[in-house]
Scaffold this motif. Structure first.
Motif, PDB file in Angstrom:
ATOM      1  N   GLU A  17     142.059  65.146  25.788  1.00  0.00           N
ATOM      2  CA  GLU A  17     143.365  64.503  26.000  1.00  0.00           C
ATOM      3  C   GLU A  17     143.875  63.876  24.705  1.00  0.00           C
ATOM      4  N   ALA A  18     142.980  63.172  24.010  1.00  0.00           N
ATOM      5  CA  ALA A  18     143.387  62.509  22.765  1.00  0.00           C
ATOM      6  C   ALA A  18     143.763  63.535  21.701  1.00  0.00           C
ATOM      7  N   ALA A  19     143.001  64.633  21.639  1.00  0.00           N
ATOM      8  CA  ALA A  19     143.288  65.664  20.632  1.00  0.00           C
ATOM      9  C   ALA A  19     144.631  66.351  20.937  1.00  0.00           C
ATOM     10  N   CYS A  20     144.890  66.595  22.226  1.00  0.00           N
ATOM     11  CA  CYS A  20     146.183  67.199  22.597  1.00  0.00           C
ATOM     12  C   CYS A  20     147.327  66.241  22.264  1.00  0.00           C
ATOM     13  N   ALA A  21     147.103  64.952  22.476  1.00  0.00           N
ATOM     14  CA  ALA A  21     148.138  63.965  22.152  1.00  0.00           C
ATOM     15  C   ALA A  21     148.443  63.983  20.656  1.00  0.00           C
ATOM     16  N   LYS A  22     147.413  64.156  19.837  1.00  0.00           N
ATOM     17  CA  LYS A  22     147.640  64.236  18.377  1.00  0.00           C
ATOM     18  C   LYS A  22     148.481  65.470  18.041  1.00  0.00           C
ATOM     19  N   LEU A  23     148.186  66.578  18.720  1.00  0.00           N
ATOM     20  CA  LEU A  23     148.984  67.795  18.476  1.00  0.00           C
ATOM     21  C   LEU A  23     150.439  67.542  18.862  1.00  0.00           C
ATOM     22  N   LEU A  24     150.633  66.914  19.997  1.00  0.00           N
ATOM     23  CA  LEU A  24     152.009  66.704  20.474  1.00  0.00           C
ATOM     24  C   LEU A  24     152.777  65.697  19.621  1.00  0.00           C
ATOM     25  N   GLU A  25     152.062  64.941  18.789  1.00  0.00           N
ATOM     26  CA  GLU A  25     152.756  64.046  17.848  1.00  0.00           C
ATOM     27  C   GLU A  25     153.574  64.841  16.821  1.00  0.00           C
ATOM     28  N   LEU A  26     153.302  66.151  16.725  1.00  0.00           N
ATOM     29  CA  LEU A  26     154.056  66.991  15.779  1.00  0.00           C
ATOM     30  C   LEU A  26     155.465  67.295  16.286  1.00  0.00           C
ATOM     31  N   LYS A  27     155.709  66.980  17.554  1.00  0.00           N
ATOM     32  CA  LYS A  27     157.000  67.290  18.182  1.00  0.00           C
ATOM     33  C   LYS A  27     158.173  66.687  17.396  1.00  0.00           C
ATOM     34  N   GLY A  28     159.154  67.534  17.077  1.00  0.00           N
ATOM     35  CA  GLY A  28     160.376  67.030  16.422  1.00  0.00           C
ATOM     36  C   GLY A  28     160.184  66.577  14.989  1.00  0.00           C
ATOM     37  N   LYS A  29     159.033  66.876  14.382  1.00  0.00           N
ATOM     38  CA  LYS A  29     158.791  66.409  13.005  1.00  0.00           C
ATOM     39  C   LYS A  29     158.901  67.526  11.980  1.00  0.00           C
ATOM     40  N   GLY A  30     159.476  68.650  12.392  1.00  0.00           N
ATOM     41  CA  GLY A  30     159.640  69.760  11.434  1.00  0.00           C
ATOM     42  C   GLY A  30     158.308  70.312  10.954  1.00  0.00           C
ATOM     43  N   ALA A  31     157.350  70.372  11.839  1.00  0.00           N
ATOM     44  CA  ALA A  31     156.019  70.853  11.439  1.00  0.00           C
ATOM     45  C   ALA A  31     156.067  72.335  11.076  1.00  0.00           C
ATOM     46  N   GLU A  32     155.168  72.730  10.201  1.00  0.00           N
ATOM     47  CA  GLU A  32     154.943  74.151   9.937  1.00  0.00           C
ATOM     48  C   GLU A  32     153.918  74.632  10.960  1.00  0.00           C
ATOM     49  N   VAL A  33     154.195  75.753  11.628  1.00  0.00           N
ATOM     50  CA  VAL A  33     153.252  76.287  12.622  1.00  0.00           C
ATOM     51  C   VAL A  33     152.792  77.671  12.171  1.00  0.00           C
ATOM     52  N   TYR A  34     151.475  77.832  12.066  1.00  0.00           N
ATOM     53  CA  TYR A  34     150.882  79.116  11.672  1.00  0.00           C
ATOM     54  C   TYR A  34     149.978  79.620  12.787  1.00  0.00           C
ATOM     55  N   VAL A  35     149.922  80.941  12.930  1.00  0.00           N
ATOM     56  CA  VAL A  35     148.994  81.532  13.899  1.00  0.00           C
ATOM     57  C   VAL A  35     148.194  82.636  13.200  1.00  0.00           C
ATOM     58  N   SER A  36     146.924  82.716  13.520  1.00  0.00           N
ATOM     59  CA  SER A  36     146.091  83.790  12.978  1.00  0.00           C
ATOM     60  C   SER A  36     146.500  85.121  13.602  1.00  0.00           C
ATOM     61  N   THR A  37     146.508  86.163  12.794  1.00  0.00           N
ATOM     62  CA  THR A  37     146.848  87.489  13.310  1.00  0.00           C
ATOM     63  C   THR A  37     145.608  88.183  13.870  1.00  0.00           C
ATOM     64  N   ARG A  38     144.602  87.394  14.224  1.00  0.00           N
ATOM     65  CA  ARG A  38     143.469  87.928  14.998  1.00  0.00           C
ATOM     66  C   ARG A  38     143.633  87.605  16.480  1.00  0.00           C
ATOM     67  N   TYR A  39     144.540  86.697  16.814  1.00  0.00           N
ATOM     68  CA  TYR A  39     144.781  86.429  18.242  1.00  0.00           C
ATOM     69  C   TYR A  39     145.423  87.651  18.888  1.00  0.00           C
ATOM     70  N   PRO A  40     145.172  87.869  20.188  1.00  0.00           N
ATOM     71  CA  PRO A  40     145.887  88.952  20.868  1.00  0.00           C
ATOM     72  C   PRO A  40     147.382  88.654  20.951  1.00  0.00           C
ATOM     73  N   THR A  41     148.146  89.692  21.189  1.00  0.00           N
ATOM     74  CA  THR A  41     149.612  89.585  21.182  1.00  0.00           C
ATOM     75  C   THR A  41     150.112  88.527  22.163  1.00  0.00           C
ATOM     76  N   GLU A  42     149.520  88.489  23.340  1.00  0.00           N
ATOM     77  CA  GLU A  42     149.989  87.552  24.369  1.00  0.00           C
ATOM     78  C   GLU A  42     149.775  86.098  23.905  1.00  0.00           C
ATOM     79  N   ALA A  43     148.672  85.854  23.212  1.00  0.00           N
ATOM     80  CA  ALA A  43     148.410  84.492  22.713  1.00  0.00           C
ATOM     81  C   ALA A  43     149.372  84.150  21.574  1.00  0.00           C
ATOM     82  N   ILE A  44     149.650  85.139  20.710  1.00  0.00           N
ATOM     83  CA  ILE A  44     150.607  84.900  19.614  1.00  0.00           C
ATOM     84  C   ILE A  44     151.973  84.533  20.196  1.00  0.00           C
TER      85      ILE A  44
END
Ligand code: SF4
Length: 359
Positions: free
Chosen positions: A73-100
């Motif tokens: 819960e605490a770790a998810c809350a830290k992730l959600l602190e990125l909301k509205g802050k112009g964060a850069e979001v990267y995804v690995s191209t090893r994830y399946p298409t649906e996850a990407i």
């Protein structure tokens, strides 16, 4: 005792080799040949063969905040602190298409970020060649270290060579150069000799292959000029689908940009601990104020992240991947994730308060 074979696709490079996961009471315990795969007919390179042991090593099972174990819960809350802050979001191209695609929705609908990026470097081109074209080619131009990066794709080149095809090489001195009949060693900008181009033009079946890196546009131009087919080789299992889904390859741009983003989210995925994988990026990433990494296995990235959220690994949830030549193949869930570890779909559903569900 449980003992099953589950057919899947190797999680490493964009060749898309079929493999059988050996599932026992201990989880994915080994790899066996999958002879019916038209891609590799049971053959695997050493990375594919070691998938099971790599999956078990360096597994992350606890969220971490500031170097200390935390709850989800605490770790998810830290992730959600990125909301509205112009964060850069990267995804690995090893994830399946649906996850990407789920990560793209999380970025847009929850964090307010329009574009998801990848640490890769190919964007606006598609292959006109497929794997089978290599086996029937008369002349193949290999650019850069294609045969080491995608070994089973490389083996098709060598098979064509055994059957009489001429293999030409252009690029820096490396493994692919050693295998070629004729080489043009160049550092930096790609220089393909005129006699290579003449051989490509004269061949009934000519193919140019090049990894998705700095040389691909120049290699594609040579293919177009000579009438050869072009194969854009993705180093990671699902690079082609990530580009097709609209992720923006940004490796060079990230390295070149002097500014360091203050907030960053990376859905990382590497079923092996590769110290060199992000090594050239680590110094810069280490300066990100708020770096959140979601990953199944430890890496240099998880070593430096402020927040780490564990997620299910390859073989623990289903999806599809697209090989460099456009074949869409399924990667099934062979085993359950460790207790308390969510799949990427479940994690994103949780982060979006149920709004984004697995398709
Ligand atoms: S060539 Fe690529 S897809 Fe095939 S086994 Fe090796 S790493 Fe896996």
């Amino acid at each position: 005792m449980r003992f099953n074979y589950v057919s899947s696709i190797c999680p490493f490079c964009g060749t898309g080799c079929g493999m059988n996961l050996i599932v026992t009471d201990d989880g994915i315990s080994g790899i066996a040949p999958y002879h019916r795969s038209p891609v590799n007919r049971g053959k695997l390179c050493t990375r594919g063969l070691h998938t099971a042991s790599e999956l078990k090593n360096f597994r992350i099972v606890k969220p971490v905040i500031g170097g200390a174990e935390a709850d989800l819960e605490a770790a998810c809350a830290k992730l959600l602190e990125l909301k509205g802050k112009g964060a850069e979001v990267y995804v690995s191209t090893r994830y399946p298409t649906e996850a990407i695609k789920a990560v793209q929705r999380l970025a847009k609908e929850v964090l307010g970020v329009e574009t998801v990026k990848t640490f890769t470097d190919a964007a606006d081109l598609q292959s006109t060649a497929v794997l089978a074209d290599l086996e029937k080619a008369d002349v193949i131009l290999v650019v850069d270290n294609a045969m080491r990066i995608l070994p089973v794709t490389g083996s098709k080149v060598l098979r064509a060579q055994d059957k009489g095809a001429k293999v030409l090489y252009a690029g820096p001195e490396n493994y692919s150069a050693v295998q070629a009949d004729e080489t043009a060693i160049t550092e930096g900008e790609l220089a393909v000799p005129e006699n290579f181009k003449a051989a490509l033009k004269a061949a009934a079946n000519a193919v140019v292959i090049c990894p998705a890196g700095s040389q691909y546009a120049a290699a594609a131009a040579v293919a177009e000029e000579t009438g050869a087919k072009f194969g854009l080789l993705f180093e990671t299992a699902n690079g082609r689908a990530a580009v097709e889904a609209g992720c923006v390859p940004s490796l060079s741009a990230f390295k070149a940009e002097e500014a360091v983003p203050a907030n960053m989210l990376i859905f990382a995925e590497s079923p092996e601990y590769q110290t060199e994988l992000y090594l050239d990026l680590v110094e810069k990433l280490g300066k990100v104020e708020n770096l959140v990494v979601v990953a199944s296995n430890a890496s240099v990235l998880t070593d430096i992240a402020g927040t780490v959220i564990p997620v299910a690994a390859f073989g623990e949830y289903a999806g599809t991947v697209t090989s460099w030549d456009g074949q869409v193949q399924e990667t099934p869930a062979a085993v359950a994730a460790p207790e308390g570890i969510l799949t990427p779909y479940e994690l994103i559903e949780k982060l979006s308060d149920g709004a984004i569900k697995e398709a």
